[in-house]
Design a protein around this motif. Structure first.
Motif, PDB file in Angstrom:
ATOM      1  N   ALA A 123       0.833  -1.216   0.000  1.00  0.00           N
ATOM      2  CA  ALA A 123       0.000   0.000   0.000  1.00  0.00           C
ATOM      3  C   ALA A 123       0.861   1.258   0.000  1.00  0.00           C
ATOM      4  CB  ALA A 123      -0.927   0.000   1.217  1.00  0.00           C
ATOM      5  N   ILE A 124       1.920   1.246   0.803  1.00  0.00           N
ATOM      6  CA  ILE A 124       2.821   2.401   0.865  1.00  0.00           C
ATOM      7  C   ILE A 124       3.538   2.581  -0.473  1.00  0.00           C
ATOM      8  CG2 ILE A 124       4.933   3.301   1.938  1.00  0.00           C
ATOM      9  CD1 ILE A 124       3.928   1.894   4.559  1.00  0.00           C
ATOM     10  N   LEU A 125       3.996   1.490  -1.054  1.00  0.00           N
ATOM     11  CA  LEU A 125       4.661   1.561  -2.363  1.00  0.00           C
ATOM     12  C   LEU A 125       3.704   2.085  -3.425  1.00  0.00           C
ATOM     13  CD1 LEU A 125       6.704  -1.776  -2.316  1.00  0.00           C
ATOM     14  CD2 LEU A 125       7.625   0.546  -2.198  1.00  0.00           C
ATOM     15  N   SER A 126       2.440   1.691  -3.318  1.00  0.00           N
ATOM     16  CA  SER A 126       1.424   2.152  -4.266  1.00  0.00           C
ATOM     17  C   SER A 126       1.244   3.658  -4.168  1.00  0.00           C
ATOM     18  CB  SER A 126       0.094   1.445  -3.995  1.00  0.00           C
ATOM     19  OG  SER A 126      -0.932   2.010  -4.768  1.00  0.00           O
ATOM     20  N   GLU A 127       1.219   4.191  -2.921  1.00  0.00           N
ATOM     21  CA  GLU A 127       1.084   5.636  -2.735  1.00  0.00           C
ATOM     22  C   GLU A 127       2.285   6.382  -3.303  1.00  0.00           C
ATOM     23  OE1 GLU A 127      -1.258   7.489  -2.087  1.00  0.00           O
ATOM     24  OE2 GLU A 127      -2.722   6.106  -1.287  1.00  0.00           O
ATOM     25  N   LEU A 128       3.446   5.730  -3.239  1.00  0.00           N
ATOM     26  CA  LEU A 128       4.671   6.355  -3.746  1.00  0.00           C
ATOM     27  C   LEU A 128       4.854   6.110  -5.238  1.00  0.00           C
ATOM     28  CD1 LEU A 128       7.074   5.319  -0.831  1.00  0.00           C
ATOM     29  CD2 LEU A 128       6.057   7.573  -1.217  1.00  0.00           C
ATOM     30  N   ASP A 129       3.865   5.440  -5.852  1.00  0.00           N
ATOM     31  CA  ASP A 129       3.942   5.070  -7.266  1.00  0.00           C
ATOM     32  C   ASP A 129       5.199   4.275  -7.579  1.00  0.00           C
ATOM     33  OD1 ASP A 129       1.497   6.179  -8.073  1.00  0.00           O
ATOM     34  OD2 ASP A 129       2.391   8.178  -8.168  1.00  0.00           O
ATOM     35  N   SER A 130       5.606   3.467  -6.606  1.00  0.00           N
ATOM     36  CA  SER A 130       6.783   2.623  -6.787  1.00  0.00           C
ATOM     37  C   SER A 130       6.347   1.261  -7.322  1.00  0.00           C
ATOM     38  CB  SER A 130       7.501   2.439  -5.449  1.00  0.00           C
ATOM     39  OG  SER A 130       8.623   1.610  -5.608  1.00  0.00           O
ATOM     40  N   THR A 131       7.113   0.731  -8.236  1.00  0.00           N
ATOM     41  CA  THR A 131       6.742  -0.540  -8.855  1.00  0.00           C
ATOM     42  C   THR A 131       7.812  -1.601  -8.592  1.00  0.00           C
ATOM     43  OG1 THR A 131       7.743   0.240 -10.915  1.00  0.00           O
ATOM     44  CG2 THR A 131       5.359   0.485 -10.696  1.00  0.00           C
ATOM     45  N   LEU A 132       7.795  -2.136  -7.386  1.00  0.00           N
ATOM     46  CA  LEU A 132       8.688  -3.245  -7.067  1.00  0.00           C
ATOM     47  C   LEU A 132       7.962  -4.546  -7.390  1.00  0.00           C
ATOM     48  CD1 LEU A 132      10.202  -2.205  -3.605  1.00  0.00           C
ATOM     49  CD2 LEU A 132      11.236  -1.978  -5.859  1.00  0.00           C
ATOM     50  N   VAL A 135       8.236 -10.386  -5.921  1.00  0.00           N
ATOM     51  CA  VAL A 135       9.382 -11.131  -5.365  1.00  0.00           C
ATOM     52  C   VAL A 135      10.213 -10.214  -4.467  1.00  0.00           C
ATOM     53  CG1 VAL A 135      11.546 -12.316  -5.938  1.00  0.00           C
ATOM     54  CG2 VAL A 135       9.498 -12.748  -7.303  1.00  0.00           C
ATOM     55  N   THR A 136      10.434  -8.979  -4.913  1.00  0.00           N
ATOM     56  CA  THR A 136      11.215  -8.018  -4.120  1.00  0.00           C
ATOM     57  C   THR A 136      10.476  -7.642  -2.846  1.00  0.00           C
ATOM     58  OG1 THR A 136      12.156  -7.114  -6.158  1.00  0.00           O
ATOM     59  CG2 THR A 136      12.369  -5.764  -4.178  1.00  0.00           C
ATOM     60  N   VAL A 137       9.168  -7.399  -2.955  1.00  0.00           N
ATOM     61  CA  VAL A 137       8.355  -7.059  -1.772  1.00  0.00           C
ATOM     62  C   VAL A 137       8.392  -8.207  -0.778  1.00  0.00           C
ATOM     63  CG1 VAL A 137       6.012  -6.601  -0.937  1.00  0.00           C
ATOM     64  CG2 VAL A 137       6.844  -5.453  -3.001  1.00  0.00           C
ATOM     65  N   GLU A 138       8.219  -9.420  -1.274  1.00  0.00           N
ATOM     66  CA  GLU A 138       8.244 -10.608  -0.410  1.00  0.00           C
ATOM     67  C   GLU A 138       9.585 -10.732   0.295  1.00  0.00           C
ATOM     68  OE1 GLU A 138       6.587 -13.755   1.527  1.00  0.00           O
ATOM     69  OE2 GLU A 138       5.518 -12.538   0.047  1.00  0.00           O
ATOM     70  N   SER A 139      10.661 -10.405  -0.413  1.00  0.00           N
ATOM     71  CA  SER A 139      12.004 -10.464   0.157  1.00  0.00           C
ATOM     72  C   SER A 139      12.160  -9.448   1.284  1.00  0.00           C
ATOM     73  CB  SER A 139      13.037 -10.193  -0.948  1.00  0.00           C
ATOM     74  OG  SER A 139      14.323 -10.099  -0.405  1.00  0.00           O
ATOM     75  N   ILE A 140      11.637  -8.229   1.074  1.00  0.00           N
ATOM     76  CA  ILE A 140      11.693  -7.176   2.099  1.00  0.00           C
ATOM     77  C   ILE A 140      10.914  -7.607   3.342  1.00  0.00           C
ATOM     78  CG2 ILE A 140      10.890  -4.832   2.670  1.00  0.00           C
ATOM     79  CD1 ILE A 140      11.385  -4.143  -0.331  1.00  0.00           C
ATOM     80  N   VAL A 141       9.714  -8.150   3.114  1.00  0.00           N
ATOM     81  CA  VAL A 141       8.851  -8.580   4.226  1.00  0.00           C
ATOM     82  C   VAL A 141       9.497  -9.737   4.991  1.00  0.00           C
ATOM     83  CG1 VAL A 141       6.612  -9.591   4.818  1.00  0.00           C
ATOM     84  CG2 VAL A 141       6.734  -7.736   3.133  1.00  0.00           C
ATOM     85  N   ASN A 142      10.034 -10.724   4.264  1.00  0.00           N
ATOM     86  CA  ASN A 142      10.692 -11.865   4.911  1.00  0.00           C
ATOM     87  C   ASN A 142      11.870 -11.422   5.762  1.00  0.00           C
ATOM     88  OD1 ASN A 142       8.945 -13.775   3.881  1.00  0.00           O
ATOM     89  ND2 ASN A 142      10.206 -14.221   2.091  1.00  0.00           N
ATOM     90  N   LYS A 143      12.681 -10.504   5.217  1.00  0.00           N
ATOM     91  CA  LYS A 143      13.847 -10.004   5.956  1.00  0.00           C
ATOM     92  C   LYS A 143      13.404  -9.287   7.227  1.00  0.00           C
ATOM     93  CE  LYS A 143      17.998  -7.284   5.453  1.00  0.00           C
ATOM     94  NZ  LYS A 143      18.377  -5.931   5.208  1.00  0.00           N
TER      95      LYS A 143
END
Length: 202
Positions: A123-132, A135-143
């Motif tokens: 949701a935060i990435l969506s507000e920032l118009d970021s397109t990760l 797989v990258t989001v999952e990696s950030i969350v897992n870490k």
């Protein structure tokens, strides 16, 4: 009196009152901030549904009646004021730490789970118009979960969150709004006016 309950000066509350009036009249001029008006003020978009803006609105809507009143607006913003002492925040139960935790605790269970963390990051990435990529989001969350979930039960409790934030202070630093301290400097036209005194004492 809001000035005695919050770190804001009388002049800053006057400035916030003017800001509140502007926001609360953008769609429906009824002296209350509706979710669409809040979203428009924060993100310049009143129709785009977003989990992040919904959660922030819910935290401001203390009475949970679907609108934000002036008192709620000021008291909710006070936690972000640079002059708000940690002691005051702890006493009121509105520390940046607890606000941030409640923001991520989507289901209000008292824990932040993997799925909640992922939904908020997206949701935060969506507000920032970021397109990760997913797989990258999952990696950030897992870490994050590995680092924060100290007892390995698959969720982050308030104590684990406290430890995690202590190791990553930038999480809360980004939630402090220094410009609140400079409110009257940024808006020099805001001066004490007797016609708003009754509203401010609500």
């Amino acid at each position: 009196m809001l000035a005695s309950e919050t770190p804001f000066t009388v002049n800053e509350i006057e400035a916030l009152h003017d800001l509140f009036k502007k926001i609360s009249s953008t769609i429906v001029d009824d002296g209350l901030i509706h979710k669409e008006e809040f979203q428009l003020a924060l993100f310049s978009n009143s129709s785009k549904q977003n989990l992040f803006s919904d959660r922030v609105f819910d935290l401001f809507d203390v009475k949970h009646n679907g609108v934000i009143e002036f008192g709620e607006f000021v008291r909710s913003l006070s936690v972000f004021h640079p002059n708000a002492s940690e002691a005051d925040k702890i006493t009121s139960g509105k520390t940046l730490l607890s606000v941030a935790f409640r923001l991520y605790d989507l289901r209000q269970t008292g824990y932040i789970e993997h799925v909640e963390l992922k939904e908020m990051v997206q949701a935060i990435l969506s507000e920032l118009d970021s397109t990760l990529t997913d797989v990258t989001v999952e990696s950030i969350v897992n870490k994050t979960m590995i680092e924060a979930d100290l007892n390995g039960d698959g969720r982050i409790d308030p104590e684990e969150w406290k430890v995690f934030v202590a190791k990553n202070p930038s999480l809360l630093k980004n939630m402090t709004l220094p410009y609140l301290k400079e409110m009257t400097a940024a808006f020099p036209s805001f001066v004490l006016r007797s016609d708003t005194e009754d509203d401010i004492n609500k």
